[in-house]
Design a protein around this motif. Structure first.
Motif, PDB file in Angstrom:
ATOM      1  N   TYR A  75       0.866  -1.173   0.000  1.00 20.46           N
ATOM      2  CA  TYR A  75       0.000   0.000   0.000  1.00 20.46           C
ATOM      3  C   TYR A  75       0.907   1.230   0.000  1.00 20.46           C
ATOM      4  CZ  TYR A  75      -4.298   2.630   1.160  1.00 20.46           C
ATOM      5  OH  TYR A  75      -5.385   3.476   1.146  1.00 20.46           O
ATOM      6  N   VAL A  76       0.868   1.993  -1.103  1.00 13.33           N
ATOM      7  CA  VAL A  76       1.690   3.192  -1.220  1.00 13.33           C
ATOM      8  C   VAL A  76       0.810   4.413  -0.992  1.00 13.33           C
ATOM      9  CG1 VAL A  76       3.210   4.569  -2.694  1.00 13.33           C
ATOM     10  CG2 VAL A  76       3.232   2.068  -2.861  1.00 13.33           C
ATOM     11  N   ILE A  77       1.219   5.253  -0.054  1.00 17.27           N
ATOM     12  CA  ILE A  77       0.448   6.437   0.300  1.00 17.27           C
ATOM     13  C   ILE A  77       1.273   7.683  -0.011  1.00 17.27           C
ATOM     14  CG2 ILE A  77      -0.674   7.701   2.185  1.00 17.27           C
ATOM     15  CD1 ILE A  77      -0.991   4.928   3.557  1.00 17.27           C
ATOM     16  N   VAL A  78       0.719   8.578  -0.823  1.00 17.91           N
ATOM     17  CA  VAL A  78       1.356   9.856  -1.128  1.00 17.91           C
ATOM     18  C   VAL A  78       0.702  10.922  -0.250  1.00 17.91           C
ATOM     19  CG1 VAL A  78       1.816  11.597  -2.890  1.00 17.91           C
ATOM     20  CG2 VAL A  78       1.829   9.159  -3.501  1.00 17.91           C
ATOM     21  N   LEU A  79       1.499  11.543   0.606  1.00 21.33           N
ATOM     22  CA  LEU A  79       1.010  12.601   1.489  1.00 21.33           C
ATOM     23  C   LEU A  79       1.525  13.938   0.977  1.00 21.33           C
ATOM     24  CD1 LEU A  79       1.637  10.900   4.964  1.00 21.33           C
ATOM     25  CD2 LEU A  79      -0.542  11.090   3.746  1.00 21.33           C
ATOM     26  N   ASP A  80       0.690  14.621   0.204  1.00 15.14           N
ATOM     27  CA  ASP A  80       1.064  15.919  -0.346  1.00 15.14           C
ATOM     28  C   ASP A  80       0.810  17.008   0.693  1.00 15.14           C
ATOM     29  OD1 ASP A  80       1.940  17.766  -2.149  1.00 15.14           O
ATOM     30  OD2 ASP A  80       0.434  17.319  -3.687  1.00 15.14           O
ATOM     31  N   GLU A  81       1.620  18.069   0.656  1.00 15.44           N
ATOM     32  CA  GLU A  81       1.527  19.151   1.651  1.00 15.44           C
ATOM     33  C   GLU A  81       1.606  18.569   3.069  1.00 15.44           C
ATOM     34  OE1 GLU A  81       1.563  22.130   0.579  1.00 15.44           O
ATOM     35  OE2 GLU A  81       0.587  22.193  -1.381  1.00 15.44           O
ATOM     36  N   VAL A  82       2.515  17.626   3.272  1.00 17.06           N
ATOM     37  CA  VAL A  82       2.562  16.881   4.535  1.00 17.06           C
ATOM     38  C   VAL A  82       2.846  17.786   5.733  1.00 17.06           C
ATOM     39  CG1 VAL A  82       5.010  16.290   4.297  1.00 17.06           C
ATOM     40  CG2 VAL A  82       3.497  14.790   5.617  1.00 17.06           C
ATOM     41  N   ASP A  83       3.502  18.913   5.499  1.00 21.68           N
ATOM     42  CA  ASP A  83       3.779  19.829   6.606  1.00 21.68           C
ATOM     43  C   ASP A  83       2.517  20.494   7.152  1.00 21.68           C
ATOM     44  OD1 ASP A  83       4.060  20.979   3.907  1.00 21.68           O
ATOM     45  OD2 ASP A  83       4.220  22.882   4.964  1.00 21.68           O
ATOM     46  N   GLN A  84       1.389  20.325   6.439  1.00 18.58           N
ATOM     47  CA  GLN A  84       0.124  20.910   6.887  1.00 18.58           C
ATOM     48  C   GLN A  84      -0.628  20.019   7.881  1.00 18.58           C
ATOM     49  OE1 GLN A  84      -1.391  24.175   5.807  1.00 18.58           O
ATOM     50  NE2 GLN A  84       0.839  24.207   5.783  1.00 18.58           N
ATOM     51  N   LEU A  85      -0.114  18.835   8.158  1.00 20.09           N
ATOM     52  CA  LEU A  85      -0.758  17.944   9.127  1.00 20.09           C
ATOM     53  C   LEU A  85      -0.810  18.610  10.505  1.00 20.09           C
ATOM     54  CD1 LEU A  85       0.793  14.455   8.277  1.00 20.09           C
ATOM     55  CD2 LEU A  85      -1.613  15.134   8.010  1.00 20.09           C
ATOM     56  N   GLU A  86      -1.978  18.566  11.120  1.00 14.86           N
ATOM     57  CA  GLU A  86      -2.117  19.118  12.473  1.00 14.86           C
ATOM     58  C   GLU A  86      -1.534  18.158  13.515  1.00 14.86           C
ATOM     59  OE1 GLU A  86      -3.315  22.022  13.431  1.00 14.86           O
ATOM     60  OE2 GLU A  86      -3.990  22.776  11.495  1.00 14.86           O
ATOM     61  N   ASP A  87      -1.671  16.872  13.259  1.00 12.89           N
ATOM     62  CA  ASP A  87      -1.190  15.858  14.195  1.00 12.89           C
ATOM     63  C   ASP A  87      -0.187  14.967  13.472  1.00 12.89           C
ATOM     64  OD1 ASP A  87      -0.722  13.910  16.053  1.00 12.89           O
ATOM     65  OD2 ASP A  87      -2.827  13.408  16.419  1.00 12.89           O
ATOM     66  N   LYS A  88       1.079  15.203  13.729  1.00 11.38           N
ATOM     67  CA  LYS A  88       2.136  14.462  13.028  1.00 11.38           C
ATOM     68  C   LYS A  88       2.246  13.017  13.500  1.00 11.38           C
ATOM     69  CE  LYS A  88       3.479  18.183  10.799  1.00 11.38           C
ATOM     70  NZ  LYS A  88       2.640  19.198  11.440  1.00 11.38           N
ATOM     71  N   ASP A  89       1.543  12.654  14.589  1.00 11.69           N
ATOM     72  CA  ASP A  89       1.616  11.272  15.067  1.00 11.69           C
ATOM     73  C   ASP A  89       1.118  10.278  14.028  1.00 11.69           C
ATOM     74  OD1 ASP A  89       2.731  11.962  17.464  1.00 11.69           O
ATOM     75  OD2 ASP A  89       0.864  11.859  18.621  1.00 11.69           O
ATOM     76  N   VAL A  90       0.295  10.758  13.101  1.00 14.51           N
ATOM     77  CA  VAL A  90      -0.200   9.843  12.071  1.00 14.51           C
ATOM     78  C   VAL A  90       0.950   9.334  11.207  1.00 14.51           C
ATOM     79  CG1 VAL A  90      -0.673  11.616  10.311  1.00 14.51           C
ATOM     80  CG2 VAL A  90      -2.045   9.518  10.381  1.00 14.51           C
ATOM     81  N   LEU A  91       2.029  10.100  11.092  1.00 11.15           N
ATOM     82  CA  LEU A  91       3.199   9.617  10.347  1.00 11.15           C
ATOM     83  C   LEU A  91       3.829   8.426  11.046  1.00 11.15           C
ATOM     84  CD1 LEU A  91       4.885  13.010   9.352  1.00 11.15           C
ATOM     85  CD2 LEU A  91       3.378  11.558   7.964  1.00 11.15           C
ATOM     86  N   TYR A  92       3.880   8.498  12.362  1.00 10.50           N
ATOM     87  CA  TYR A  92       4.399   7.365  13.139  1.00 10.50           C
ATOM     88  C   TYR A  92       3.472   6.161  12.969  1.00 10.50           C
ATOM     89  CZ  TYR A  92       6.163   4.655  17.092  1.00 10.50           C
ATOM     90  OH  TYR A  92       6.695   3.653  17.880  1.00 10.50           O
ATOM     91  N   ASP A  93       2.166   6.396  13.009  1.00  8.55           N
ATOM     92  CA  ASP A  93       1.196   5.316  12.802  1.00  8.55           C
ATOM     93  C   ASP A  93       1.474   4.589  11.490  1.00  8.55           C
ATOM     94  OD1 ASP A  93      -0.134   6.100  15.126  1.00  8.55           O
ATOM     95  OD2 ASP A  93      -1.590   7.332  14.048  1.00  8.55           O
ATOM     96  N   LEU A  94       1.650   5.361  10.435  1.00  8.80           N
ATOM     97  CA  LEU A  94       1.827   4.769   9.110  1.00  8.80           C
ATOM     98  C   LEU A  94       3.189   4.116   8.968  1.00  8.80           C
ATOM     99  CD1 LEU A  94       0.212   7.571   6.904  1.00  8.80           C
ATOM    100  CD2 LEU A  94      -0.859   5.523   7.861  1.00  8.80           C
ATOM    101  N   TYR A  95       4.209   4.752   9.527  1.00  6.34           N
ATOM    102  CA  TYR A  95       5.565   4.210   9.434  1.00  6.34           C
ATOM    103  C   TYR A  95       5.635   2.828  10.074  1.00  6.34           C
ATOM    104  CZ  TYR A  95      10.657   3.983   9.738  1.00  6.34           C
ATOM    105  OH  TYR A  95      11.964   3.608   9.615  1.00  6.34           O
ATOM    106  N   MET A  96       4.887   2.619  11.148  1.00  6.42           N
ATOM    107  CA  MET A  96       4.944   1.368  11.890  1.00  6.42           C
ATOM    108  C   MET A  96       3.958   0.317  11.383  1.00  6.42           C
ATOM    109  SD  MET A  96       7.382   1.947  13.952  1.00  6.42           S
ATOM    110  CE  MET A  96       7.235   0.513  15.061  1.00  6.42           C
ATOM    111  N   THR A  97       3.183   0.643  10.343  1.00  2.00           N
ATOM    112  CA  THR A  97       2.174  -0.290   9.842  1.00  2.00           C
ATOM    113  C   THR A  97       2.743  -1.161   8.731  1.00  2.00           C
ATOM    114  OG1 THR A  97       0.366   1.216  10.416  1.00  2.00           O
ATOM    115  CG2 THR A  97      -0.113  -0.500   8.817  1.00  2.00           C
TER     116      THR A  97
END
Length: 338
Positions: free
Chosen positions: A123-145
């Protein structure tokens, strides 16, 4: 005159990419392990607006889909989907697991659990404008999945990493970085010519006018393509078979205004408030701007977050920041002043 209007849209992803071979190859190499059943390398694309980051990401991922049968992909613009819940919801929607999700009451952790329990296929996820995320913890969620590979896009590397905690920084430190520089004039001419060849009738526009557009766009492909589109629409509406040079020159400010209006329409409520204050004041220093912002907002963001918002407004040519530190002022970009 217009044979295929789709290719005149700045957001259109062509089947063949003109230039950016090195960037395409770098991203392809980062994702290539997926073709062997392994995990793709987390990748970060950064550079100014209009340098092809989004186009290259979507093009490369589409090429990967053609090579791998059992793969899921999802493009998410974090400017619109800036919360942890929204990102996870968009990811789930691609695998058809959102039918019983209630946006108002379903916990985000339930969405994450469903994503983590998917069948493990790539599953490849493209996160455009990633610096606009209000809660960066979702990056950790995805990295560990398991099974998920991430492609992140932003204007500046520091805008993202300065906002992350040490846990995330340590994990993303080894991510592949791909830098995008502004296009040269000849590059933009070639990009425009490819769009003309597919989207317009033969000899619809002179070479000199393509070079004028490329020069005026100053390395920004979005402005160049939007100008071509505006000129072609005007000429087509007037029943012409050739775009006059005068029409090309008149199209430039209209194209800029259209792009800027799209950026304005995407602003978050807090960003919109900042923009409106600057618009009303004409020119304002950071201290006064933050003070007025606090007065107008029931739950104001921190000064650090406001600086991030202002950097984003400047990156999209909505405002101009002049001076340094205490001498800094903000005003609307000359191209959006009314």
């Amino acid at each position: 005159m217009i044979r295929d209007a789709r290719v005149l849209d700045p957001e259109f992803v062509p089947r063949d990419i003109v230039h950016r071979d090195a960037e395409v190859n770098a991203l392809s190499n980062a994702l290539d392990p997926i073709t062997e059943g392994e995990h793709g390398k987390t990748t970060f694309l950064f550079g100014p607006s209009g340098t092809g980051k989004t186009c290259i990401a979507r093009y490369t991922v589409e090429q990967l889909r053609e090579a791998v049968i059992d793969i899921t992909t999802q493009y998410i613009n974090c400017w619109q989907n800036y919360s942890r819940f929204r990102v996870l919801y968009e990811i789930l929607s691609a695998i058809g697991r959102t039918v019983d999700i209630h946006r108002q009451s379903t916990p985000a952790d339930l969405l994450l659990e469903r994503i983590q329990n998917h069948d493990g296929s790539p599953y490849v996820i493209v996160l455009d404008e990633v610096d606009q995320l209000e809660d960066k913890d979702v990056l950790y969620d995805l990295y560990m999945t398991r099974g998920i590979s991430i492609v992140m896009i932003a204007n500046r590397e520091e805008d993202l990493f300065a906002q992350l905690d040490e846990r995330l920084v340590s994990r993303l430190h080894a991510s592949r970085r791909i830098r995008f520089e502004r296009y040269g004039m000849d590059d933009l001419v070639a990009i425009l010519q490819a769009r003309v060849d597919r989207g317009l009738t033969p000899d619809a526009i002179d070479d000199e006018d393509l070079r004028f557009i490329a020069d005026a766009a100053a390395g920004d492909a979005r402005i160049a393509i939007a100008t071509l589109r505006e000129a072609a629409r005007t000429a087509d509406r007037d029943g012409l078979t050739h775009i006059p040079s005068e029409t090309v020159r008149e199209a430039l400010p209209n194209a800029r205004e259209t792009l800027q209006q799209k950026s304005l329409d995407r602003l978050k409520p807090h960003q919109r408030t900042l923009y409106e204050i600057i618009e009303e004041c004409g020119e304002i220093d950071p201290g006064e701007l933050y003070g007025q912002y606090q007065e107008r907002t029931s739950s104001p963001k921190s000064k650090r977050t406001i600086r991030k918002y202002l950097q984003k407004l400047a990156a999209y040519d909505l405002i101009v920041a002049e001076g340094e530190k205490r001498g800094r002022t903000y005003r609307l970009s000359g191209s959006v002043e009314r």
